[in-house]
Design a protein around this motif. Structure first.
Motif, mmCIF file in Angstrom:
data_model
loop_
_atom_site.group_PDB
_atom_site.id
_atom_site.type_symbol
_atom_site.label_atom_id
_atom_site.label_comp_id
_atom_site.label_asym_id
_atom_site.label_seq_id
_atom_site.Cartn_x
_atom_site.Cartn_y
_atom_site.Cartn_z
ATOM 1 N N ILE A 1 2.492 5.229 -11.351
ATOM 2 C CA ILE A 1 2.347 4.473 -10.283
ATOM 3 C C ILE A 1 1.249 3.307 -10.371
ATOM 4 O O ILE A 1 1.165 2.237 -10.361
ATOM 5 C CB ILE A 1 1.692 5.074 -8.976
ATOM 6 N N ARG B 1 0.708 8.230 -3.784
ATOM 7 C CA ARG B 1 -0.514 8.573 -5.234
ATOM 8 C C ARG B 1 -0.885 9.076 -3.986
ATOM 9 O O ARG B 1 -1.077 10.563 -4.797
ATOM 10 C CB ARG B 1 -0.819 6.996 -5.773
ATOM 11 N N GLU B 2 -1.590 8.835 -3.205
ATOM 12 C CA GLU B 2 -2.222 9.808 -2.752
ATOM 13 C C GLU B 2 -1.291 10.920 -1.859
ATOM 14 O O GLU B 2 -2.718 12.248 -1.816
ATOM 15 C CB GLU B 2 -2.842 9.230 -0.705
ATOM 16 N N ARG C 1 3.293 2.883 -1.977
ATOM 17 C CA ARG C 1 3.213 2.811 -3.228
ATOM 18 C C ARG C 1 1.863 3.383 -3.444
ATOM 19 O O ARG C 1 1.637 4.641 -4.133
ATOM 20 C CB ARG C 1 3.649 2.356 -4.680
ATOM 21 N N PHE C 2 0.496 3.328 -3.083
ATOM 22 C CA PHE C 2 -0.822 4.306 -3.070
ATOM 23 C C PHE C 2 -0.821 4.973 -2.190
ATOM 24 O O PHE C 2 -1.659 5.918 -2.683
ATOM 25 C CB PHE C 2 -2.051 2.931 -2.335
ATOM 26 N N GLN C 3 -0.131 5.325 -0.701
ATOM 27 C CA GLN C 3 -0.017 5.656 0.227
ATOM 28 C C GLN C 3 1.014 6.670 -1.008
ATOM 29 O O GLN C 3 -0.199 8.008 -0.806
ATOM 30 C CB GLN C 3 1.014 5.616 0.973
ATOM 31 N N LEU D 1 -6.548 -1.785 -1.083
ATOM 32 C CA LEU D 1 -6.630 -0.902 -0.207
ATOM 33 C C LEU D 1 -7.677 -1.016 1.429
ATOM 34 O O LEU D 1 -7.234 -1.179 1.717
ATOM 35 C CB LEU D 1 -7.112 0.960 -0.783
ATOM 36 N N LYS E 1 -3.299 2.954 -11.017
ATOM 37 C CA LYS E 1 -4.596 3.299 -10.378
ATOM 38 C C LYS E 1 -4.437 2.330 -8.958
ATOM 39 O O LYS E 1 -3.679 1.012 -8.702
ATOM 40 C CB LYS E 1 -5.357 2.110 -10.918
ATOM 41 N N VAL E 2 -5.330 2.381 -8.343
ATOM 42 C CA VAL E 2 -4.901 2.602 -6.938
ATOM 43 C C VAL E 2 -6.016 0.746 -7.147
ATOM 44 O O VAL E 2 -7.328 0.775 -7.143
ATOM 45 C CB VAL E 2 -6.154 3.085 -5.708
ATOM 46 N N ASP E 3 -5.402 0.256 -6.321
ATOM 47 C CA ASP E 3 -6.955 -1.418 -6.198
ATOM 48 C C ASP E 3 -7.586 -1.214 -4.950
ATOM 49 O O ASP E 3 -6.916 -0.933 -3.574
ATOM 50 C CB ASP E 3 -5.574 -2.414 -5.996
ATOM 51 N N GLU E 4 -8.815 -1.006 -5.337
ATOM 52 C CA GLU E 4 -9.598 -0.503 -4.397
ATOM 53 C C GLU E 4 -9.713 -1.824 -3.125
ATOM 54 O O GLU E 4 -10.082 -1.697 -1.863
ATOM 55 C CB GLU E 4 -11.057 -0.218 -5.149
ATOM 56 N N ILE F 1 1.129 -0.954 -0.082
ATOM 57 C CA ILE F 1 0.017 -0.664 -0.106
ATOM 58 C C ILE F 1 0.575 1.363 0.182
ATOM 59 O O ILE F 1 -0.137 2.800 -0.374
ATOM 60 C CB ILE F 1 -0.555 -0.197 1.310
#
Length: 684
Positions: free
Chosen positions: A480, A213-214, A209-211, A488, A482-485, A207
């Motif tokens: 990065i 992205r956020e 890398r998604f953070q 997440l 798309k976020v994997d919902e 997560i």
């Protein structure tokens, strides 16, 4: 009195409704064996919450309901009413009712002052008044011996209940149960944390890398807000602000159009009038031409006649005179105006006349001259009229020109206003197009006008710089991916669960410490109060023991086992003239006397409001019976007694006596009796 009334309905051997009132400090219940006297004791136990069928002497709950071969009730009910004027029970009421009901299904119902209540409430209220089910509030023959047979720990519990320490003991046991449950919950929470931690670490790595992205998205949103706030300002600057009022301008244009129409109507009217005037001038001109033709004709005729007449006279003229006349006539030829020609001709004629002398005119010339004069007059009038018409036409042409110039001026003013509207519309259209493009971009970036309209922006940053930076950040987000919902969501749920159990572990550890502290405090308080009471009880126990055995020693001794976390109370006695030191070696009568001595010692110290004794005096001889009744009367100053007995001396101590006997159908009959009647009832 503390116990005021007991109401039985279909309880065990009592059919229907039976009431017992307790107006005196000692109430005796008498009757032959097997008549149901002890059922009254069972009724009081049951209404105060007793759950043991063994103690209640039945196999199951429905056995408490009255039943014979011929009759069977559908329910049993017991109500006990206390006088609480001294606030012995912890309720702010002068009278308190406790009621218990059971039906054939075995379901129990509890009521406090006729309102539904819990069993726990009933037990806690009873314990607070030192009316316990495990202590010495209910004593029968078996219980008398039992106090000597039970383990030291059980004996301690019985003493605690009678000393009013039961509420503290209940709190302690409840705290211990909570402690066990809390420790169990802590172990379960720690196991769950151990299970969650590895998976949570894995999810955190995924997560991260998604953070990132956020974080970039947050920065991007900030830049987008600044960008659109600046762009909005630029677009708004295009808005045309000239005090433009389209409605006002349109009103002015319409007014100018009306004026132009009015002027055009005036020109049309003038044109119509000019055509009439021109027609008049044309007509008048034709008439003048006709008159001029007539005048010319007459002048020719007159000239001809005069020439003719003059020829006859000219012959008499000299050659020089002809030459002069000839020259004059040649001059006339070059003249254009008829008036001038006429004048010159008249001059020539005058000269000729002077040369040849005046001759009388002929009749034709006179006639022609009269017509000529008429024509000349008419021609003068018409010429004057023509000049007037021409002046009018000239004036009208001047008015036409003025009107035309005014119309042109009005048209120019109208066109200027129309151009102003057109200019404003062009500017507004350009503004509208730019604003639509702006709003489209705004929507594409999931922003609203309200968010950016007044959003503060860095004035040092240009739109180009912001566009480049936004482009850069969007590229980073695309890299990065798309976020994997689902991932997440799983991380959030797992992390939330992890934090929940961490917090729970923290709370549980604190709760464990608090419970341990509470248990320790309660144990210390119980022990302190118990040791204080034990010291005083020992004095009274020894006193009553010496009274019963005419000497000797008796005491209660604390025993402890730290390994088993156990402590209790043991009984030590030393009877005169015997070598017996162990209670187990004593006779039944001796055991009863020791138990009664201990019972009276406890009662004397704790002063319980109510004590129920079931034939504990059965094994006493006459001397000990007398002592028993004396002690009973002494203790009744602070404690109310209900005594089930066959002993006459005990009956003599009672202020109220109830008799119980069997009916023909084996149901119990209840009645109030005098002492002599009670003795007869027992004998029968």
């Amino acid at each position: 009195m503390f116990l005021k009334k007991l109401i039985l309905k279909n309880f065990k051997s009592f059919e229907g409704k039976k009431e017992l009132e307790f107006p005196t400090l000692i109430t005796a219940i008498v009757g032959p064996n097997g008549c149901g006297k002890s059922n009254i004791l069972d009724a009081i136990r049951w209404v105060l919450g007793e759950q043991s069928f063994k103690i209640l002497r039945v196999e199951e709950g429905k056995d408490l309901i009255f039943s014979t071969k011929n009759k069977s009730a559908s329910f049993a009910e017991v109500e006990i009413i206390f006088d609480n004027s001294k606030n012995i029970l912890p309720l702010n009421l002068s009278e308190i009712s406790i009621l218990r009901r059971i039906d054939r299904s075995g379901e129990n119902f509890y009521y406090l002052n006729h309102q539904p209540a819990r069993l726990k409430d009933i037990i806690e209220i009873s314990a607070s008044a030192k009316i316990g089910l495990k202590g010495f509030s209910f004593i029968n023959q078996g219980a008398v011996e039992n106090v000597l047979k039970v383990s030291p720990e059980e004996r301690r519990e019985m003493l605690e209940e009678n000393l009013g320490l039961k509420p503290l003991e209940i709190k302690k046991e409840e705290a211990k149960r909570k402690l066990i449950n809390t420790q169990k919950n802590l172990e379960e929470a720690e196991i769950i944390i151990k299970e969650i931690t590895p998976h949570l670490k894995f999810l955190k790595r995924q997560i991260s890398r998604f953070q990132k992205r956020e974080k970039i998205e947050a920065e991007l949103k900030e830049l987008l807000k600044q960008y659109f706030a600046l762009l909005y300002k630029k677009v708004e600057e295009e808005k045309y602000h000239s005090g433009f009022n389209k409605e006002e301008l349109l009103k002015r244009i319409n007014a100018l159009k009306e004026k132009i129409k009015e002027k055009e109507k005036e020109i049309e009217t003038i044109n119509n009038r000019d055509r009439s005037l021109e027609e008049e001038i044309q007509k008048l001109t034709q008439e003048i031409f006709q008159l001029q033709d007539k005048r010319g004709f007459l002048l020719e005729k007159i000239s001809f006649e005069k020439v003719k007449e003059a020829n006859s006279q000219i012959l008499s003229l000299k050659k020089e005179d002809f030459i002069e006349i000839k020259n004059e006539l040649e001059k006339i030829i070059n003249l254009n105006s008829l008036e001038e020609i006429k004048k010159e001709i008249l001059k020539i004629i005058k000269k000729i006349k002077e040369k040849i002398g005046e001759k009388p005119k002929g009749n034709k010339i006179s006639f022609y001259q009269e017509d000529l004069q008429k024509i000349e007059k008419e021609l003068g009038e018409k010429t004057e009229k023509l000049r007037t018409f021409q002046e009018q036409l000239k004036s009208k042409n001047l008015n036409f020109k003025t009107l035309f110039q005014e119309i042109e001026s009005l048209r120019e003013e109208k066109e200027a206003l129309e151009k102003e509207i057109q200019k404003e519309e062009i500017l507004n259209e350009r503004y509208r197009i730019h604003f639509e493009e702006f709003f489209k971009k705004l929507s594409e970036n999931n922003l609203s006008l309200e968010e950016i309209k007044d959003y503060p922006f860095n004035k040092d940053l240009s739109l180009d710089f912001l566009e480049r930076k936004i482009y850069q950040l969007k590229n980073e987000i695309n890299e990065i991916g798309k976020v994997d919902e689902n991932l997440l969501k799983e991380y959030e749920e797992t992390n939330e669960r992890y934090n929940f159990y961490l917090k729970q572990i923290e709370d549980l550890k604190k709760a464990i410490e608090d419970l341990k502290k509470l248990i320790k405090e309660l144990e210390e308080e119980i022990k302190k109060e118990f040791q204080k009471a034990l010291k005083e009880i020992n004095k009274e126990f020894n006193r009553y023991f010496r009274l019963m055995f005419k000497g000797g020693l008796a005491s209660l001794i604390e025993v402890k086992d730290n390994e088993k976390n156990y402590w209790g109370v043991d009984i030590k006695v030393d009877i005169l003239k015997t070598q017996v030191k162990s209670i187990s070696m004593l006779s039944g009568g001796e055991k009863t006397l020791i138990a009664i001595a201990l019972l009276f010692a406890i009662v004397n110290y704790s002063n319980p409001p109510l004590l129920i004794l079931d034939e504990i005096d059965a094994a006493l001889d006459e001397e000990n019976s007398r002592r028993f009744s004396e002690i009973l009367r002494e203790l009744s100053k602070e404690t109310q007694f209900i005594v089930i007995t066959h002993n006459r001396m005990t009956m003599e101590s009672a202020g109220t006596i109830y008799g119980v006997t069997l009916n023909k159908d084996n149901s119990s009959l209840l009645f109030s009796v005098k002492l002599e009647e009670a003795q007869k009832t027992i004998s029968s």
